[in-house]
Every structure is written in structure tokens, then in C-alpha cells.
Scaffold this active site. Structure first.
Site, short mmCIF file in Angstrom:
data_model
loop_
_atom_site.label_atom_id
_atom_site.label_comp_id
_atom_site.label_asym_id
_atom_site.label_seq_id
_atom_site.Cartn_x
_atom_site.Cartn_y
_atom_site.Cartn_z
N ASP A 7 -18.84 6.13 -24.15
CA ASP A 7 -17.82 7.16 -23.94
C ASP A 7 -18.57 8.42 -23.54
O ASP A 7 -19.40 8.91 -24.32
CB ASP A 7 -17.04 7.41 -25.24
CG ASP A 7 -16.11 6.25 -25.57
OD1 ASP A 7 -15.54 5.66 -24.64
OD2 ASP A 7 -15.94 5.93 -26.76
N ASP A 126 -4.43 2.29 -24.40
CA ASP A 126 -4.65 2.89 -25.72
C ASP A 126 -3.30 2.92 -26.41
O ASP A 126 -2.34 3.48 -25.87
CB ASP A 126 -5.17 4.33 -25.59
CG ASP A 126 -6.51 4.40 -24.85
OD1 ASP A 126 -7.26 3.41 -24.91
OD2 ASP A 126 -6.79 5.44 -24.23
#
Length: 247
Positions: A7, A126
Site C-alpha cells: 500500500d 472494499d
């Protein structure tokens, strides 16, 4: 498949809990090189602030990571068009991951699958469990939608996505295990591979995500970044439990 995830925020690898409280986890190129050597099957690079900051993925960093590894490489963050994907593929990505753009303009999935083939298109979802339903969230988890996870996943498959990367926001960074019930439900309704993300903390969690969650791949970040769980050790454990992995 075992997939470490980088990330990226401001050019550094970061990791948080439930998408919040990010802390530094190191240099992306060094981490990528280490994972390729340790036997990771693939690598995912997500520029997590690209959509929030309304900008494109960091192409120079993508290229530097791609040069350091020899395993399949998926890149996501701020991708909205065929041109964006073309640029990333030219700089070393093998696949791309789209998330917010896919929800806002679902036709972009069809366009990318048509131009580059389904094998190149990963749709990241998500989702958070809200009032008894898994609801899709956008823009790094900051924007709730009314979309149901399972309905959206089916549409994504029909539009030509080659894989789904499902992250449970409730499990992200908690190290308490993956969202296996939701994963198993996704697996039973879809025919494309599902990458599980969110919740890895120990070896048993990986065993469970394959046996109970029926996932095709498991993605994790902090357990690899901070060396809690070296990849060779994890793969040996899975192999011992008759879960087929590339050793």
C-alpha cells in the site's frame, strides 16, 4: 497463491488498521525485491491515496518495482481509463486493479477487458458489514455506497473482470483472520478467482482462508512487511496441510 501487498502513500509503503492510522512499513522497491526472492507468487501495488488526491498512479515508482521483481505484478490506484492502463503496462505492470472507477463507470470494466483481455483486469472491492449486509465502499474506504458486495461482484464478473480482490474493511489490519463466510459465499456464486484480503495475522488464518473461505489467493501486508510471517515458512506450513502451493 500468496500475494504480498504494497500500500503506497507519498512514495512509501504504509499499513493501517481498518484503513486508518497508517504507519510506515518501508521502501517499496526493497520490499518488492525481498518478496520476489522469498517466493511470493505475485505482488500487488496499490497507490492508496491516488483516488483521494484525484491523481494518477506513481508511474516512476511502478517502473522501479517492476525492474526489481520477476513475478506477476498488479498495480492499482487512480486508474480510470484505457490510457492509464496502457501507461502502467508499458512501465512494467502485468495486471491492473480498479476499484472506485469501476463503481462510478461500470463500463470501464468492459472497455479494459476488451482492450487488454480479462486476465489483465482485477476489480478490487472494499466492503464493510453494515446492518446485516456487506456494503461496498469507495475512495480508500471513505465513501459508503448502497451497493451489495455479492450483487456487485456478479456484475463485475459479467462485465469481463478476470479476478476479484475482496478486502473486508472490518478485518483489515486486525490480524484476527479473514472474512471467510463472505469469501465462501463469493466463491460459490462466481467462477473467476477471488483474492482474499484483510485480517491475516498467523499461519492458521491462511489455511482457513483456503479451506473455509475457498479463496484462490490470499493477500497480506503487515505480517510480511514486519516479518512476522516469512513467506517460505508460511508456504511450508500450507504444504504440510495439503494446500497446493508453489514452493
Amino acid at each position: 497463491r500468496i500475494i504480498p501487498c504494497l500500500d503506497i502513500k507519498d512514495g512509501r509503503t504504509v499499513k493501517g488498521v481498518n484503513f486508518l492510522n497508517l504507519r510506515d512499513a518501508g521502501d517499496p522497491v526493497e520490499l518488492a525485491r525481498r518478496y520476489a526472492k522469498e517466493g511470493a507468487d505475485e505482488l500487488v501495488f496499490l497507490d492508496i491515496s491516488a483516488t483521494v488526491q484525484k491523481r494518477k498512479t506513481l508511474v516512476a515508482l511502478v517502473e522501479a518495482v517492476a525492474k526489481a521483481i520477476d513475478i506477476p505484478f498488479t498495480v492499482g490506484g487512480g486508474i480510470t481509463s484505457v490510457e492509464d492502463v496502457q501507461l502502467l503496462l508499458q512501465h512494467g505492470a502485468d495486471k491492473v486493479s480498479i476499484n472506485s472507477a469501476a463503481v462510478k463507470q461500470p463500463d470501464v470494466i468492459n472497455q479494459l477487458a476488451h482492450h487488454f483481455g480479462s486476465q489483465c483486469v482485477v476489480v478490487a472491492i472494499d466492503a464493510k458489514y453494515v446492518a446485516g449486509q456487506w456494503k461496498v465502499h469507495l475512495v480508500g474506504g471513505t465513501q459508503p455506497t448502497t451497493l451489495d458486495l455479492f450483487e456487485w461482484a456478479q456484475e463485475v464478473e459479467q462485465r469481463g473482470a478476470g479476478e476479484i480482490l475482496f478486502t473486508s474493511m472490518d478485518h483489515d489490519g486486525t490480524k484476527e483472520g479473514f472474512a471467510n463466510a463472505a469469501l465462501a459465499q463469493l466463491s460459490s456464486t462466481l467462477s473467476i478467482p477471488i483474492i482474499a484480503s484483510g485480517g491475516a495475522g498467523e499461519q492458521q488464518h491462511f489455511k482457513d482462508v483456503f479451506l473455509k473461505g475457498k479463496a484462490d489467493a490470499a493477500l497480506a501486508a503487515s505480517v510480511f512487511h514486519f516479518n512476522t510471517l516469512p513467506i517460505p515458512q508460511l508456504k511450508a506450513y500450507l504444504n504440510k496441510h495439503q494446500i497446493p502451493v508453489r514452493l
